[in-house]
Design a protein around this motif. Structure first.
Motif, PDB file in Angstrom:
ATOM      1  N   GLY A 165      59.678  46.662  27.443  1.00  0.00           N
ATOM      2  CA  GLY A 165      58.777  47.267  28.409  1.00  0.00           C
ATOM      3  C   GLY A 165      58.682  46.460  29.686  1.00  0.00           C
ATOM      4  O   GLY A 165      59.539  46.542  30.559  1.00  0.00           O
ATOM      5  N   GLY A 166      57.653  45.634  29.796  1.00  0.00           N
ATOM      6  CA  GLY A 166      57.458  44.839  31.001  1.00  0.00           C
ATOM      7  C   GLY A 166      57.174  43.393  30.674  1.00  0.00           C
ATOM      8  O   GLY A 166      57.105  42.993  29.505  1.00  0.00           O
ATOM      9  N   VAL A 167      57.014  42.603  31.726  1.00  0.00           N
ATOM     10  CA  VAL A 167      56.680  41.186  31.600  1.00  0.00           C
ATOM     11  C   VAL A 167      55.289  40.984  32.189  1.00  0.00           C
ATOM     12  O   VAL A 167      55.028  41.400  33.321  1.00  0.00           O
ATOM     13  CB  VAL A 167      57.700  40.302  32.344  1.00  0.00           C
ATOM     14  N   PRO A 179      59.539  45.709  35.031  1.00  0.00           N
ATOM     15  CA  PRO A 179      58.218  45.752  35.668  1.00  0.00           C
ATOM     16  C   PRO A 179      57.431  44.481  35.331  1.00  0.00           C
ATOM     17  O   PRO A 179      57.485  44.002  34.186  1.00  0.00           O
ATOM     18  CB  PRO A 179      57.556  46.983  35.041  1.00  0.00           C
ATOM     19  N   THR A 180      56.733  43.929  36.308  1.00  0.00           N
ATOM     20  CA  THR A 180      55.939  42.728  36.069  1.00  0.00           C
ATOM     21  C   THR A 180      54.476  43.005  36.399  1.00  0.00           C
ATOM     22  O   THR A 180      54.166  43.773  37.315  1.00  0.00           O
ATOM     23  CB  THR A 180      56.434  41.532  36.900  1.00  0.00           C
ATOM     24  N   TYR A 181      53.611  42.379  35.653  1.00  0.00           N
ATOM     25  CA  TYR A 181      52.169  42.502  35.834  1.00  0.00           C
ATOM     26  C   TYR A 181      51.594  41.093  35.833  1.00  0.00           C
ATOM     27  O   TYR A 181      52.096  40.214  35.128  1.00  0.00           O
ATOM     28  CB  TYR A 181      51.551  43.323  34.696  1.00  0.00           C
ATOM     29  N   LEU A 231      44.861  45.180  34.738  1.00  0.00           N
ATOM     30  CA  LEU A 231      46.082  45.840  34.259  1.00  0.00           C
ATOM     31  C   LEU A 231      46.133  47.288  34.745  1.00  0.00           C
ATOM     32  O   LEU A 231      47.183  47.775  35.170  1.00  0.00           O
ATOM     33  CB  LEU A 231      46.161  45.792  32.741  1.00  0.00           C
ATOM     34  N   ARG A 232      45.015  47.981  34.663  1.00  0.00           N
ATOM     35  CA  ARG A 232      44.993  49.390  35.087  1.00  0.00           C
ATOM     36  C   ARG A 232      45.312  49.508  36.569  1.00  0.00           C
ATOM     37  O   ARG A 232      46.002  50.453  36.982  1.00  0.00           O
ATOM     38  CB  ARG A 232      43.613  50.008  34.812  1.00  0.00           C
ATOM     39  N   LYS A 233      44.834  48.569  37.369  1.00  0.00           N
ATOM     40  CA  LYS A 233      45.078  48.627  38.815  1.00  0.00           C
ATOM     41  C   LYS A 233      46.553  48.476  39.154  1.00  0.00           C
ATOM     42  O   LYS A 233      46.999  48.930  40.213  1.00  0.00           O
ATOM     43  CB  LYS A 233      44.276  47.533  39.510  1.00  0.00           C
ATOM     44  N   GLN A 234      47.309  47.817  38.257  1.00  0.00           N
ATOM     45  CA  GLN A 234      48.712  47.546  38.545  1.00  0.00           C
ATOM     46  C   GLN A 234      49.651  48.651  38.075  1.00  0.00           C
ATOM     47  O   GLN A 234      50.868  48.488  38.096  1.00  0.00           O
ATOM     48  CB  GLN A 234      49.105  46.203  37.928  1.00  0.00           C
TER      49      GLN A 234
END
Length: 325
Positions: free
Chosen positions: A216-218, A296-298, A319-322
């Motif tokens: 998924g993402g990092v 994708p990175t968060y 997290l939701r904002k990103q």
């Protein structure tokens, strides 16, 4: 969109915290998530400030918008009893086996079987539907083993190949792998902006991809703001003592005369600034390495006072904002 979110990361990167925040983020606006723990550490209960989780699904939090987070601590022995009852209708005989120690013996000598049971319970929750045909949970989040073990843990089909070629165990492993290797699943890696966690993240992604498990993402955890901009960092690199002494004097900390307060503060301030500049440069290098992975990175900021329940909700909001994860 993925429905099973597996969260892994090097020890010490905060993967359990990220898994909990992700479960809250996914449960917003009336959705329901299940947060699953497989390592028996009761880390989820500690984060949500609740009593130890039993081997049953229990609501532990309400997300913004009325969503719900349920949690389950999977125990391999109890999962094996469920398995024996489901496929062999052992009932009381299964409980007798537990008393004799046969359950613990089976899950200890066959670690592949243990992984099938743990992952199988999570995958069952992903597939489960209510009487109306709707999924019981909109998403399932698994707090998985660390990066160094997660591929082997998830690749249960290979593990079970040496245990059973046919039969219910083989069929169960195949069913689990159909979920784990499908678009329903995404494995997210948690890291810090440090060399070892970043390298382990890169290695983990390569191993997961080689095994055919979707990545998924990092999530870059515990990030810290840069206290100095690029211009200030250059000043520090040049060691501009005169300018710093003048600034201290203007701040009312005494003149820049030899032995004065301003003079005594210069070296400690310069040393702290140099250390900060070195950290910023290291983190920029590691951030670039993560960006090169093409995922994708968060980013989640460091909570200096530690993670309490309010902080956990704050991380979920970040997290939701990103964007969707």
């Amino acid at each position: 969109m993925s429905r099973l979110h597996v969260v892994s990361g090097k020890g010490g990167t905060g993967k359990t915290t990220v898994a909990a925040a992700l479960a809250l983020a996914l449960a917003t606006e009336g959705r329901r998530t299940l947060l699953v723990e497989v390592e028996g550490r009761q880390g989820i209960a500690q984060l949500f400030e609740t009593e130890a989780l039993p081997y049953e699904e229990r609501k532990i939090a309400v997300a913004p918008g009325g969503g719900e987070v349920h949690a389950l601590a999977i125990d391999a022995e109890r999962a094996l009893l469920d398995y024996l009852q489901m496929f062999y209708k052992l009932g009381g005989a299964g409980r007798a086996l537990k008393k004799l120690g046969a359950i613990d013996f089976a899950t200890t000598i066959a670690p592949g079987l243990r992984d099938v049971l743990l992952t199988g319970k999570a995958c069952e929750a992903v597939r489960r539907k209510d009487k109306s045909g709707a999924f019981v949970y909109d998403a399932v989040v698994m707090d998985a083993p660390p990066t160094g073990r997660v591929t082997r843990f998830l690749n249960v089909n290979d593990e079970v190949a040496g245990l059973a070629k046919i039969g219910p165990i083989h069929n169960q492993a195949q069913a689990v792998m159909r979920v784990l290797k499908s678009p329903e699943t995404a494995v997210h890696l948690v890291t810090l902006l440090e060399e070892m966690p970043v390298q382990e993240t890169a290695d983990g992604i390569a191993e997961l991809r080689a095994a055919g498990i979707p990545v998924g993402g990092v999530v870059i955890n515990m990030t810290r703001p840069a206290l100095l901009d690029n211009g200030d960092l250059e000043v520090v690199a040049r060691g501009a003592r005169t300018g710093i002494a003048k600034a201290l004097s203007q701040a009312g900390l005494g003149g820049a005369r030899r032995g004065g307060l301003a003079e005594r503060l210069i070296d400690p301030l310069l040393e702290q600034a140099r250390e900060h500049a070195e950290r910023v440069e290291l983190e920029r290098t590691q951030h670039a390495a993560l960006t090169d992975l093409g995922l994708p990175t968060y980013e989640l900021g460091l909570l200096p006072e530690g993670v309490d329940l309010a902080g956990l909700y704050g991380l979920a909001r970040d997290l939701r904002k990103q964007g969707p994860i």
